[in-house]
Design a protein around this motif. Structure first.
Motif, PDB file in Angstrom:
ATOM      1  N   GLN A 399      -1.602  17.588  -7.327  1.00 56.98           N
ATOM      2  CA  GLN A 399      -2.921  17.074  -6.970  1.00 56.98           C
ATOM      3  C   GLN A 399      -3.740  16.755  -8.220  1.00 56.98           C
ATOM      4  N   CYS A 404      -0.231  10.593  -7.820  1.00 59.78           N
ATOM      5  CA  CYS A 404      -0.535  10.801  -6.395  1.00 59.78           C
ATOM      6  C   CYS A 404      -1.102   9.545  -5.746  1.00 59.78           C
ATOM      7  N   ALA A 407       1.765   8.185  -3.898  1.00 57.03           N
ATOM      8  CA  ALA A 407       2.512   9.291  -3.287  1.00 57.03           C
ATOM      9  C   ALA A 407       3.382   8.836  -2.138  1.00 57.03           C
ATOM     10  N   CYS A 416       0.992  16.369  -3.335  1.00 60.80           N
ATOM     11  CA  CYS A 416      -0.330  15.966  -3.803  1.00 60.80           C
ATOM     12  C   CYS A 416      -1.450  16.573  -2.969  1.00 60.80           C
TER      13      CYS A 416
END
Length: 973
Positions: A399, A404, A407, A416
């Motif tokens: 994260q 991300c 993703a 994420c």
């Protein structure tokens, strides 16, 4: 000379005692003559040196002893010959000291709730090796006179409230091996004179207010192994000279205020196993530590380190690398791959860029107990080096990284997302073999899980233990090694140790509760006293070898319950030379023969009136217990009521004896609790229950009808409760299963009874033994709290009108229900009852016993709640239930079972929340239910709180309280 004084029937007693007194006089004459005959040949036992006796008296004067551990001090006996609590003396047959006196070798007062100050007279114990005041409430300063004890090896003062600075004089303790002053309020600098402690291996000074520069003189300590000064106010520069320490294993200085950088010379610490410098204000680069051959734990997080991460590979022993919350940049180096023991790599909150190298986890083979956490959150990572093939026991956190943003394309959405919770994956408890499930161990006994003999029950020693600086982040892969380490150090077989629970604390430190069992071929299923003393001495004397993996350890408590309650932990205080011993043994044999003959004649004469005399003695030698409304029954009346205690009238039993159903002459049905001779129910508990129950009256408290105290018997007579104990219904002994509504009603009734004790009784009462077997059910299933033998009156106001928040008392109660804080600190409060009742609530919900087959109900339910699997724990015999109501009940129960006293609700709050929950219940049958809907156990019950709003407002317990970390993460066994 013995004097017997018993009130009442004086004339008869004098007449029947004359022959006995004449015989006793004859015995004294014989013993005196014998003593005169051997006095030339036998040396009398030595006594404690007078200066040390005076010093002990000064030490006692300086201490407050609320639990009366030291009541046998100053009773006229000699300290070394009369087993003064906490006083251990040299064995004169092995000691080199030969001045005609006994000398004190140890003072051990661990966890006795002592307050007051340390007396300067401690310096008078010139031959002492161990001074142990751990886990008390001492205030004041450390006396400089302790430096006069040149023989001192262990100075153990941790866990008190000591203030002031460290005396410079302590640097003259040339034999000192260990100094532990952690968890006090010590301030000021570390004396430079400590550089003279050439034999010192352990400096444990963490969690104080020690300030100033670490003296470079300490780098000259040739044997220093552990240097723990985390959580202080140290400043200045880290001494580069520490690299010269030849045996340093752990350097732990977290949460201080240093200047400058990490010395590059630290890379030369060839024996270093752990380097922890978290949150120290350090700047500059991460040093290249690849030359340290056995480095296992590296924490440099929460500093201001910059530059790139060194690219050279660290030791294969590394388990933990934490470089989070710095200003590091550049790529994640590939050298993190191929680390066979790596458990945790934390690089979050830096400015790392480039690719996440997947070979970190792809090159690892993890077994069932191993896990790998890779935390890359909040960096500038833009890609992953190859497609994911993530094993189930590998956790990756991404994260806050640019990667991300794509993703979905990379199929890493789950990586994420925000991920919280435990970083130490728990292992399920061992299960006792199925053939044991229908059996049960007696109170204070437990199954020995790995015993060579199936279903072996034994009474364990219960030990609180803590690893102060372990070299790993995840305990489970090391659990078996830990068991081997402890049992080999204690000279026990591995099956004799059970890890009841463990929990990570700030530090990080690892606190545990251990059960230590006797051998399976010990037919008494208990330890003998000498073995208990031996095991305890290995803990208190730090006689187990140090472990590179587990680091320094400490004993938190050594609690003896059940069959061990009366064990005297003090060792024999002296040895006697062989000539003296032979004379004393011969004298003792002669005296025993004479005494045996005399007592035989005496008892033959007295046998006919024995029971009557016992009854009169007890009734005349203690305070009257004649109380209005409580009847004094005769033994004959009790025998008539129970058909001479026929087995057909027995309805229960416990450690105190048996319970019978009886009928009085007026037709009243009663329950008669009859104590067995030598049972756990002592005179004090017997009188306490009569006194308390006679003055408390509530529909949710069992009523005392009367008592019997004659013919050498102790019996309590209660109102009869036809539906038995709550434990019976939850264990399946009863054919009628309780539905959720009835269980909630029982919980509410029990809570109301205890709330009455806490808030309406005058003075208030702490029950101290709340458990499901002490909650009885009448004909309408109204719950009534019983058994007040261990109860204590709440504190009363002092001279200034202030009411203390707790009672200091010896720990008593039932394992599994004991408040952990009371267990550790001996501080009994009303919240101790709240904890125990919370355990009962969990029993109502799950049907489990508090401790059963290696499982602890509190930890099991907490784990299930946190993992979203709480409905898998619900008792299948409950039938249909409202899932929302069950969840709220679980939440309340877990709040009651918080480890910290202040985090638990009051009993008034518990009653209010239960009443609110009861009001939300749909109209249904609140009696026992024989129909069990197996499908309801998954939380999909057709019953629910339809058409209602959440009955818990912001002031009430909610599920979010638990999710946010109110309930600590505990790994169950």
């Amino acid at each position: 000379m013995m004097v017997f004084q018993i009130q009442g029937t004086t004339t008869t007693r004098r007449r029947t005692s004359r022959p006995f007194l004449l015989l006793l006089l004859l015995l004294l004459v014989l013993c005196s003559c014998y003593d005169d005959a051997v006095v030339v040949a036998v040396q009398r036992p030595q006594l404690t040196h007078p200066s040390e006796v005076r010093a002990l008296q000064a030490v006692r004067t300086s201490l407050n002893d609320p639990i009366n551990y030291l009541t046998n001090w100053g009773n006229g006996g000699d300290p070394c010959m009369s087993n003064w609590t906490g006083v251990f003396c040299y064995n004169t047959s092995t000691s080199e000291i030969n001045d005609g006196y006994l000398h004190i070798i140890e003072l051990q007062f661990i966890n006795m709730n002592l307050s007051g100050i340390l007396s300067p007279q401690l310096g008078k114990f010139s031959y002492m090796k161990i001074l142990d005041f751990m886990w008390n409430k001492l205030t004041g300063t450390i006396p400089k006179e302790i430096a006069d004890i040149k023989s001192l090896e262990l100075l153990l003062l941790n866990g008190n409230q000591l203030t002031g600075s460290l005396p410079e004089e302590l640097g003259s303790l040339s034999n000192l091996d260990r100094i532990q002053i952690d968890q006090n309020y010590i301030s000021g600098p570390i004396p430079k004179s400590f550089g003279n402690l050439k034999r010192a291996k352990h400096f444990h000074m963490n969690n104080n207010s020690i300030s100033g520069q670490i003296p470079s003189e300490l780098s000259k300590l040739p044997k220093l192994v552990h240097f723990l000064l985390d959580n202080n106010n140290l400043s200045g520069y880290l001494p580069p000279e520490f690299s010269e320490l030849p045996n340093l294993h752990i350097l732990q200085l977290d949460n201080n205020h240093f200047d400058g950088t990490i010395p590059a010379s630290y890379a030369n610490m060839s024996e270093l196993l752990k380097l922890s410098l978290r949150n120290c204000g350090l700047q500059g680069a991460v040093p290249d530590l690849s030359r340290i051959p056995r480095l296992a734990y590296l924490d440099l997080s929460w500093n201001q380190l910059n530059g790139s991460i060194p690219s050279k590979k660290l030791s294969d022993d590394i388990t933990t690398i934490d470089l989070s919350y710095n200003n590091l940049s550049g790529p994640v180096p590939a050298n993190f791959s191929g680390l066979p023991r790596l458990q945790r790599l934390s690089l979050e909150n830096n400015s790392l860029s480039g690719v996440v190298p997947s070979n970190i986890w792809q090159n690892r083979i993890l077994n069932g107990t191993e896990g790998l956490l890779l935390d890359f959150q909040y960096n500038m990572l833009s890609n992953i080096s190859s497609s994911l093939n993530l094993p189930s026991n590998v956790t990756i956190r991404l994260q806050g990284n640019p990667v991300c943003q794509v993703a979905n394309q990379l199929n890493i959405v789950q990586l994420c997302e925000s991920q919280g919770g435990s970083e130490d994956a728990p292992e399920g408890s061992r299960n006792t073999p199925a053939q044991c499930l229908s059996q049960s161990c007696p109170e204070y006994y437990e199954y020995v899980e790995e015993s060579p003999v199936p279903c072996f029950c034994a009474a364990p020693l219960r030990v609180g233990y803590r690893l102060k600086s372990p070299g790993f982040s995840d305990f489970l892969p090391y659990e078996n090694l830990f068991e081997i380490y402890v049992t080999s150090g204690l000279s026990l077989d591995q099956y004799q140790l059970s890890i009841v629970s463990f929990i990570w604390e700030e530090g990080p430190r690892l606190r545990m509760y251990l059960n230590i069992f006797p051998e399976f071929n010990n037919h008494s299923n208990t330890f003998n006293e000498s073995e208990i003393r031996r095991i305890r001495s290995l803990f208190t004397g730090w006689k187990m070898r140090d472990s590179h993996t587990f680091g320094p350890h400490e004993l938190l408590n050594f609690t003896l319950l059940g069959p061990y309650e009366n064990v005297v932990l003090d060792f024999p205080k002296s040895g006697i030379n062989k000539g003296a011993l032979a004379g004393i043994v011969v004298g003792a044999v002669a005296g025993a023969i004479a005494l045996s003959a005399i007592m035989t004649i005496f008892f033959m004469r007295r046998h006919a009136e024995k029971l009557h005399t016992i009854s009169r003695k007890r009734q005349s030698s203690r305070v009257s217990i004649k109380i209005d409304g409580v009847k004094d029954f005769t033994f004959g009346q009790m025998a008539l009521a129970t058909n001479s205690f026929n087995n057909s009238t027995q309805i229960g039993r416990g450690g105190y004896g048996k319970v019978y159903k009886g009928m009085l002459a007026d037709g009243t049905t009663v329950a008669v609790k009859r104590a067995l001779e030598g049972s756990l129910q002592g005179e004090k508990e017997f009188l306490t229950e009569i006194e308390l129950l006679s003055r408390v009256h509530h529909r949710n408290l069992v009523s005392l009808v009367g008592y019997c105290d004659e013919e050498g018997e102790q019996m309590l007579v209660y109102e009869f409760m036809p539906n038995g104990t709550l434990r019976d219904h939850l264990s399946g002994k009863s054919k009628e299963a309780l539905g959720f509504a009835m269980r909630l009603r029982i919980a509410l009734g029990s809570a109301k009874g205890i709330m009455y004790l806490h808030t309406e009784a005058n003075p208030p009462i702490f029950h101290r033994d709340i458990k499901s077997s002490n909650i009885l059910l009448d004909s309408t299933f109204t719950a009534k709290v019983a058994d007040f033998g261990l109860s204590r009156l709440a504190p009363v106001p002092d001279m200034e009108g202030t009411i203390p928040g707790h009672i200091s008392t010896v720990v008593k109660g039932t394992p599994g229900y004991l408040d952990p804080e009371y267990f550790l600190t001996h501080k009994l409060t009303d919240k101790s009852d709240v904890y125990s009742l919370g355990v009962v609530f969990l029993e109502l919900l799950t049907g489990m016993q508090p401790i059963s087959h290696g499982k602890n109900i509190v930890r099991e339910v907490k784990l299930a709640y946190q993992s979203g699997m709480i409905f898998s724990m619900i008792d299948g015999r409950m039938g249909s239930y409202p899932s929302e109501g069950v969840e709220k009940f679980v939440t309340l129960a877990l709040m009651c079972c918080q480890d910290e006293t202040d985090a638990r609700p009051s009993m008034t709050d518990v009653v209010r929340k239960l009443e609110t929950l009861w009001c939300m219940m749909p109209e249904s049958d609140t009696g026992p239910s024989n129909s069990v809907d197996a499908g309801s156990s998954n939380g999909t019950s057709p019953s629910s709180f339809s058409g209602t709003t959440n009955p818990y407002m912001s002031s009430d317990v909610s599920g979010s309280d638990l999710a946010s970390g109110v309930i600590p993460t505990i790994a169950p066994r």
